[in-house]
Write a protein that holds these residues in place. Structure first.
Motif, PDB file in Angstrom:
ATOM      1  N   VAL A   1       0.853  -1.179   0.000  1.00 12.61           N
ATOM      2  CA  VAL A   1       0.000   0.000   0.000  1.00 12.61           C
ATOM      3  C   VAL A   1       0.893   1.234   0.000  1.00 12.61           C
ATOM      4  CG1 VAL A   1      -1.767   1.282   1.238  1.00 12.61           C
ATOM      5  CG2 VAL A   1      -1.830  -1.212   1.239  1.00 12.61           C
ATOM      6  N   GLN A   2       0.653   2.122  -0.922  1.00 14.82           N
ATOM      7  CA  GLN A   2       1.400   3.373  -0.977  1.00 14.82           C
ATOM      8  C   GLN A   2       0.436   4.546  -0.944  1.00 14.82           C
ATOM      9  OE1 GLN A   2       3.858   2.802  -4.527  1.00 14.82           O
ATOM     10  NE2 GLN A   2       5.604   2.371  -3.197  1.00 14.82           N
ATOM     11  N   LEU A   3       0.825   5.580  -0.220  1.00 10.59           N
ATOM     12  CA  LEU A   3       0.004   6.764  -0.068  1.00 10.59           C
ATOM     13  C   LEU A   3       0.799   7.979  -0.532  1.00 10.59           C
ATOM     14  CD1 LEU A   3      -0.652   4.633   2.325  1.00 10.59           C
ATOM     15  CD2 LEU A   3      -1.935   6.525   3.312  1.00 10.59           C
ATOM     16  N   VAL A   4       0.192   8.801  -1.356  1.00 10.76           N
ATOM     17  CA  VAL A   4       0.869   9.985  -1.880  1.00 10.76           C
ATOM     18  C   VAL A   4      -0.022  11.199  -1.665  1.00 10.76           C
ATOM     19  CG1 VAL A   4       1.910  11.095  -3.874  1.00 10.76           C
ATOM     20  CG2 VAL A   4       2.097   8.619  -3.598  1.00 10.76           C
ATOM     21  N   GLU A   5       0.466  12.124  -0.835  1.00  9.33           N
ATOM     22  CA  GLU A   5      -0.288  13.341  -0.542  1.00  9.33           C
ATOM     23  C   GLU A   5       0.083  14.458  -1.530  1.00  9.33           C
ATOM     24  OE1 GLU A   5       0.998  11.723   3.622  1.00  9.33           O
ATOM     25  OE2 GLU A   5       1.891  11.982   1.623  1.00  9.33           O
ATOM     26  N   SER A   6      -0.843  15.374  -1.687  1.00  8.28           N
ATOM     27  CA  SER A   6      -0.595  16.575  -2.474  1.00  8.28           C
ATOM     28  C   SER A   6      -1.547  17.667  -2.007  1.00  8.28           C
ATOM     29  CB  SER A   6      -0.788  16.307  -3.964  1.00  8.28           C
ATOM     30  OG  SER A   6      -2.124  15.923  -4.224  1.00  8.28           O
ATOM     31  N   GLY A   7      -1.291  18.882  -2.473  1.00 11.76           N
ATOM     32  CA  GLY A   7      -2.197  19.983  -2.174  1.00 11.76           C
ATOM     33  C   GLY A   7      -1.719  20.964  -1.126  1.00 11.76           C
ATOM     34  N   GLY A   8      -0.590  20.661  -0.506  1.00 10.97           N
ATOM     35  CA  GLY A   8      -0.062  21.597   0.476  1.00 10.97           C
ATOM     36  C   GLY A   8       0.485  22.847  -0.193  1.00 10.97           C
ATOM     37  N   GLY A   9       0.843  23.814   0.631  1.00 13.56           N
ATOM     38  CA  GLY A   9       1.397  25.041   0.088  1.00 13.56           C
ATOM     39  C   GLY A   9       1.390  26.151   1.105  1.00 13.56           C
ATOM     40  N   LEU A  10       1.654  27.351   0.616  1.00  9.93           N
ATOM     41  CA  LEU A  10       1.676  28.552   1.453  1.00  9.93           C
ATOM     42  C   LEU A  10       0.373  29.314   1.248  1.00  9.93           C
ATOM     43  CD1 LEU A  10       3.153  30.639   3.238  1.00  9.93           C
ATOM     44  CD2 LEU A  10       4.105  31.601   1.122  1.00  9.93           C
ATOM     45  N   VAL A  11      -0.280  29.644   2.345  1.00 15.73           N
ATOM     46  CA  VAL A  11      -1.557  30.351   2.270  1.00 15.73           C
ATOM     47  C   VAL A  11      -1.620  31.371   3.399  1.00 15.73           C
ATOM     48  CG1 VAL A  11      -2.740  28.626   3.685  1.00 15.73           C
ATOM     49  CG2 VAL A  11      -4.062  30.016   2.079  1.00 15.73           C
ATOM     50  N   GLN A  12      -2.319  32.443   3.175  1.00 16.48           N
ATOM     51  CA  GLN A  12      -2.499  33.450   4.224  1.00 16.48           C
ATOM     52  C   GLN A  12      -3.546  32.998   5.237  1.00 16.48           C
ATOM     53  OE1 GLN A  12      -3.384  37.146   2.196  1.00 16.48           O
ATOM     54  NE2 GLN A  12      -1.210  37.724   2.229  1.00 16.48           N
ATOM     55  N   ALA A  13      -3.420  33.507   6.432  1.00 11.25           N
ATOM     56  CA  ALA A  13      -4.411  33.213   7.462  1.00 11.25           C
ATOM     57  C   ALA A  13      -5.803  33.561   6.951  1.00 11.25           C
ATOM     58  CB  ALA A  13      -4.090  34.004   8.722  1.00 11.25           C
ATOM     59  N   GLY A  14      -6.743  32.664   7.228  1.00 11.81           N
ATOM     60  CA  GLY A  14      -8.101  32.847   6.745  1.00 11.81           C
ATOM     61  C   GLY A  14      -8.370  32.158   5.420  1.00 11.81           C
ATOM     62  N   GLY A  15      -7.320  31.708   4.777  1.00  8.77           N
ATOM     63  CA  GLY A  15      -7.465  31.051   3.494  1.00  8.77           C
ATOM     64  C   GLY A  15      -7.840  29.582   3.617  1.00  8.77           C
ATOM     65  N   SER A  16      -7.887  28.916   2.465  1.00  5.26           N
ATOM     66  CA  SER A  16      -8.291  27.516   2.395  1.00  5.26           C
ATOM     67  C   SER A  16      -7.314  26.704   1.570  1.00  5.26           C
ATOM     68  CB  SER A  16      -9.683  27.395   1.767  1.00  5.26           C
ATOM     69  OG  SER A  16     -10.658  28.065   2.539  1.00  5.26           O
ATOM     70  N   LEU A  17      -7.258  25.423   1.876  1.00  5.22           N
ATOM     71  CA  LEU A  17      -6.507  24.457   1.093  1.00  5.22           C
ATOM     72  C   LEU A  17      -7.276  23.145   1.085  1.00  5.22           C
ATOM     73  CD1 LEU A  17      -2.765  24.812   2.244  1.00  5.22           C
ATOM     74  CD2 LEU A  17      -3.672  25.376  -0.017  1.00  5.22           C
ATOM     75  N   ARG A  18      -7.104  22.390   0.013  1.00  2.00           N
ATOM     76  CA  ARG A  18      -7.636  21.042  -0.024  1.00  2.00           C
ATOM     77  C   ARG A  18      -6.484  20.074  -0.271  1.00  2.00           C
ATOM     78  NH1 ARG A  18     -12.046  17.804  -3.757  1.00  2.00           N
ATOM     79  NH2 ARG A  18     -10.374  17.853  -5.293  1.00  2.00           N
ATOM     80  N   LEU A  19      -6.269  19.211   0.693  1.00  2.00           N
ATOM     81  CA  LEU A  19      -5.252  18.181   0.571  1.00  2.00           C
ATOM     82  C   LEU A  19      -5.874  16.927  -0.032  1.00  2.00           C
ATOM     83  CD1 LEU A  19      -3.474  18.517   4.034  1.00  2.00           C
ATOM     84  CD2 LEU A  19      -3.112  19.840   1.937  1.00  2.00           C
ATOM     85  N   SER A  20      -5.069  16.234  -0.822  1.00  2.02           N
ATOM     86  CA  SER A  20      -5.505  14.972  -1.409  1.00  2.02           C
ATOM     87  C   SER A  20      -4.489  13.885  -1.077  1.00  2.02           C
ATOM     88  CB  SER A  20      -5.620  15.099  -2.930  1.00  2.02           C
ATOM     89  OG  SER A  20      -6.558  16.081  -3.304  1.00  2.02           O
ATOM     90  N   CYS A  21      -4.972  12.672  -1.005  1.00  5.69           N
ATOM     91  CA  CYS A  21      -4.094  11.523  -0.770  1.00  5.69           C
ATOM     92  C   CYS A  21      -4.585  10.385  -1.652  1.00  5.69           C
ATOM     93  CB  CYS A  21      -4.109  11.127   0.688  1.00  5.69           C
ATOM     94  SG  CYS A  21      -3.190   9.620   1.070  1.00  5.69           S
ATOM     95  N   VAL A  22      -3.756  10.006  -2.591  1.00  3.27           N
ATOM     96  CA  VAL A  22      -4.081   8.892  -3.475  1.00  3.27           C
ATOM     97  C   VAL A  22      -3.428   7.631  -2.935  1.00  3.27           C
ATOM     98  CG1 VAL A  22      -3.933   7.986  -5.807  1.00  3.27           C
ATOM     99  CG2 VAL A  22      -4.266  10.435  -5.442  1.00  3.27           C
TER     100      VAL A  22
END
Length: 122
Positions: free
Chosen positions: A2-23
């Motif tokens: 089983v292998q897991l690969v995350e993506s979607g991280g980054g730099l964001v300002q306070a109050g912002g949003s991000l969506r992380l994914s893991c395949v």
């Protein structure tokens, strides 16, 4: 294997949003609990959210429960973490993890991704 690969991280300002994914590779995804953990510099890895194999049960850490949503698409072998109203204290490496059965405990998870960095600036 089983292998897991995350993506979607980054730099964001306070109050912002991000969506992380893991395949997740492997045919066991649809029968496993999936979870997100995070680890900030100098701190222990901590639970963020988990979702049961069916998606019918979700659990959140108190620190994120009003701001984050975990979801999964078993057809795509993917789990997501939608994070809103991000705060500087959310800055950490976020890890995807898998196991059979529900748990919030780091040591009970069998499979881990390599992590994705989330940085929230003030």
């Amino acid at each position: 294997q089983v292998q897991l690969v995350e993506s979607g991280g980054g730099l964001v300002q306070a109050g912002g949003s991000l969506r992380l994914s893991c395949v997740v590779s492997g045919r066991t995804f649809s029968s496993q609990t999936m979870a997100w953990f995070r680890q900030a510099p100098g701190k222990e890895r901590e639970f963020v959210a988990a979702i049961s194999w069916s998606g019918g049960f979700t659990y959140y850490a108190d620190s994120v429960k009003d701001r984050c949503t975990i979801s999964r698409d078993n057809a795509k072998n993917t789990v997501y973490l939608q994070m809103n109203s991000l705060k500087p204290e959310d800055t950490a490496v976020y890890y995807c993890a898998a196991r059979y059965g529900l748990s919030r405990l780091v040591h009970e998870y069998d499979y881990w991704g390599q992590g994705t960095q989330v940085t929230v600036s003030s």
